[in-house]
Design a protein around this motif. Structure first.
Motif, PDB file in Angstrom:
ATOM      1  N   THR A  68       0.488  23.373  62.175  1.00 40.54           N
ATOM      2  CA  THR A  68      -0.627  23.511  63.112  1.00 40.54           C
ATOM      3  C   THR A  68      -1.937  23.603  62.344  1.00 40.54           C
ATOM      4  O   THR A  68      -1.967  23.470  61.129  1.00 40.54           O
ATOM      5  N   ASN A  69      -3.000  23.885  63.046  1.00 39.60           N
ATOM      6  CA  ASN A  69      -4.341  23.985  62.485  1.00 39.60           C
ATOM      7  C   ASN A  69      -4.585  25.408  61.974  1.00 39.60           C
ATOM      8  O   ASN A  69      -4.288  26.371  62.677  1.00 39.60           O
ATOM      9  N   PRO A  70      -5.164  25.569  60.770  1.00 39.66           N
ATOM     10  CA  PRO A  70      -5.415  26.919  60.241  1.00 39.66           C
ATOM     11  C   PRO A  70      -6.358  27.752  61.113  1.00 39.66           C
ATOM     12  O   PRO A  70      -6.267  28.979  61.135  1.00 39.66           O
ATOM     13  N   ASN A  71      -7.257  27.104  61.846  1.00 35.90           N
ATOM     14  CA  ASN A  71      -8.177  27.849  62.718  1.00 35.90           C
ATOM     15  C   ASN A  71      -7.419  28.550  63.843  1.00 35.90           C
ATOM     16  O   ASN A  71      -7.838  29.601  64.320  1.00 35.90           O
ATOM     17  N   ASN A  72      -6.322  27.964  64.261  1.00 32.06           N
ATOM     18  CA  ASN A  72      -5.501  28.528  65.331  1.00 32.06           C
ATOM     19  C   ASN A  72      -4.744  29.766  64.860  1.00 32.06           C
ATOM     20  O   ASN A  72      -4.444  30.651  65.659  1.00 32.06           O
ATOM     21  N   ILE A  73      -4.443  29.848  63.591  1.00 33.75           N
ATOM     22  CA  ILE A  73      -3.582  30.910  63.059  1.00 33.75           C
ATOM     23  C   ILE A  73      -4.202  32.296  63.219  1.00 33.75           C
ATOM     24  O   ILE A  73      -3.526  33.239  63.621  1.00 33.75           O
ATOM     25  N   GLY A  74      -5.493  32.437  62.916  1.00 32.79           N
ATOM     26  CA  GLY A  74      -6.148  33.744  63.030  1.00 32.79           C
ATOM     27  C   GLY A  74      -6.080  34.304  64.437  1.00 32.79           C
ATOM     28  O   GLY A  74      -5.768  35.485  64.646  1.00 32.79           O
ATOM     29  N   VAL A  75      -6.365  33.465  65.418  1.00 32.76           N
ATOM     30  CA  VAL A  75      -6.316  33.884  66.820  1.00 32.76           C
ATOM     31  C   VAL A  75      -4.879  34.239  67.203  1.00 32.76           C
ATOM     32  O   VAL A  75      -4.632  35.252  67.852  1.00 32.76           O
ATOM     33  N   ARG A  76      -3.970  33.413  66.757  1.00 27.82           N
ATOM     34  CA  ARG A  76      -2.557  33.639  67.081  1.00 27.82           C
ATOM     35  C   ARG A  76      -2.067  34.964  66.489  1.00 27.82           C
ATOM     36  O   ARG A  76      -1.355  35.728  67.144  1.00 27.82           O
ATOM     37  N   ILE A  77      -2.444  35.246  65.244  1.00 25.97           N
ATOM     38  CA  ILE A  77      -2.021  36.492  64.594  1.00 25.97           C
ATOM     39  C   ILE A  77      -2.581  37.700  65.332  1.00 25.97           C
ATOM     40  O   ILE A  77      -1.875  38.692  65.538  1.00 25.97           O
ATOM     41  N   LYS A  78      -3.833  37.618  65.743  1.00 28.29           N
ATOM     42  CA  LYS A  78      -4.438  38.726  66.484  1.00 28.29           C
ATOM     43  C   LYS A  78      -3.663  38.996  67.768  1.00 28.29           C
ATOM     44  O   LYS A  78      -3.355  40.147  68.096  1.00 28.29           O
ATOM     45  N   ARG A  79      -3.298  37.950  68.487  1.00 26.88           N
ATOM     46  CA  ARG A  79      -2.543  38.105  69.728  1.00 26.88           C
ATOM     47  C   ARG A  79      -1.136  38.645  69.464  1.00 26.88           C
ATOM     48  O   ARG A  79      -0.626  39.464  70.230  1.00 26.88           O
ATOM     49  N   ILE A  80      -0.527  38.194  68.399  1.00 31.95           N
ATOM     50  CA  ILE A  80       0.813  38.681  68.046  1.00 31.95           C
ATOM     51  C   ILE A  80       0.765  40.171  67.726  1.00 31.95           C
ATOM     52  O   ILE A  80       1.614  40.948  68.179  1.00 31.95           O
ATOM     53  N   LYS A  81      -0.236  40.590  66.947  1.00 35.04           N
ATOM     54  CA  LYS A  81      -0.364  42.012  66.607  1.00 35.04           C
ATOM     55  C   LYS A  81      -0.533  42.854  67.866  1.00 35.04           C
ATOM     56  O   LYS A  81       0.057  43.933  67.991  1.00 35.04           O
ATOM     57  N   GLU A  82      -1.345  42.372  68.792  1.00 39.76           N
ATOM     58  CA  GLU A  82      -1.561  43.102  70.047  1.00 39.76           C
ATOM     59  C   GLU A  82      -0.260  43.207  70.837  1.00 39.76           C
ATOM     60  O   GLU A  82       0.060  44.261  71.383  1.00 39.76           O
ATOM     61  N   ARG A  83       0.488  42.127  70.875  1.00 39.87           N
ATOM     62  CA  ARG A  83       1.781  42.130  71.593  1.00 39.87           C
ATOM     63  C   ARG A  83       2.759  43.098  70.928  1.00 39.87           C
ATOM     64  O   ARG A  83       3.432  43.875  71.609  1.00 39.87           O
ATOM     65  N   LEU A  84       2.841  43.079  69.605  1.00 45.73           N
ATOM     66  CA  LEU A  84       3.739  43.994  68.898  1.00 45.73           C
ATOM     67  C   LEU A  84       3.333  45.451  69.136  1.00 45.73           C
ATOM     68  O   LEU A  84       4.186  46.314  69.325  1.00 45.73           O
ATOM     69  N   LYS A  85       2.040  45.702  69.129  1.00 42.24           N
ATOM     70  CA  LYS A  85       1.561  47.072  69.384  1.00 42.24           C
ATOM     71  C   LYS A  85       1.969  47.525  70.776  1.00 42.24           C
ATOM     72  O   LYS A  85       2.448  48.647  70.948  1.00 42.24           O
TER      73      LYS A  85
END
Length: 163
Positions: free
Chosen positions: A138-155
């Protein structure tokens, strides 16, 4: 598979394979099957490695692809495994499954989407956004947003279990 290839090209990256397989399985038996299949596919595909990336990056990508494929096959109930062989190194490292906080983390990770599991595992391995994008495709720009959402979901998952 020759033992030399296993010792030099797979065993040094066993931790990568173990982490990815654990994120996509719920039982020890499935984990062992996934691990064996990843190792087999690495051996079968070794001649396809074109050195356009690091060997470890290729191992990550291949491991993720194998696990995703096996997961889809399992959902369709068409999964077959030919061997009960478990590498000694893997059998000796079962103490990781006794670590309850680690088990809770993997339980939470398994609740993520299939792709998000791969992203967070790579993030936890301190891979750069570019490396994660290359592995995931995928695109590296997408990764930062995706990681933020994943962290929120895990929390949210952990807050729901703890409170």
């Amino acid at each position: 598979m020759s033992s030399d290839f296993y010792k030099t090209s797979i065993l040094p990256f066993a931790a990568i394979i173990i982490k990815i397989c654990r994120a996509y399985t719920n039982t020890q038996e499935d984990f062992e099957d996934y691990y064996q299949e990843v190792c087999l596919q690495i051996w079968r595909s070794k001649d396809n490695f074109r050195e356009q990336s690091e060997w470890s990056t290729w191992i990550y990508r291949l491991s993720l692809n194998v696990c995703l494929t096996l997961l889809k096959k399992k959902k369709n109930k068409y999964q077959h495994f030919a061997s009960d062989y478990i590498p000694v190194e893997l059998a000796e490292d079962n103490r990781a499954f006794a670590d309850e906080p680690l088990n809770q983390l993997y339980d939470a990770i398994r609740q993520l989407s299939e792709v998000d599991r791969g992203v967070i595992l790579l993030y936890l391995e301190e891979k750069s956004y570019q490396e994660i994008a290359d592995i995931i495709g995928t695109n590296p720009n997408n990764i930062g947003v995706r990681i933020k959402r994943i962290k929120e979901r895990l929390k949210r998952l952990f807050d729901g279990k703890i409170n």
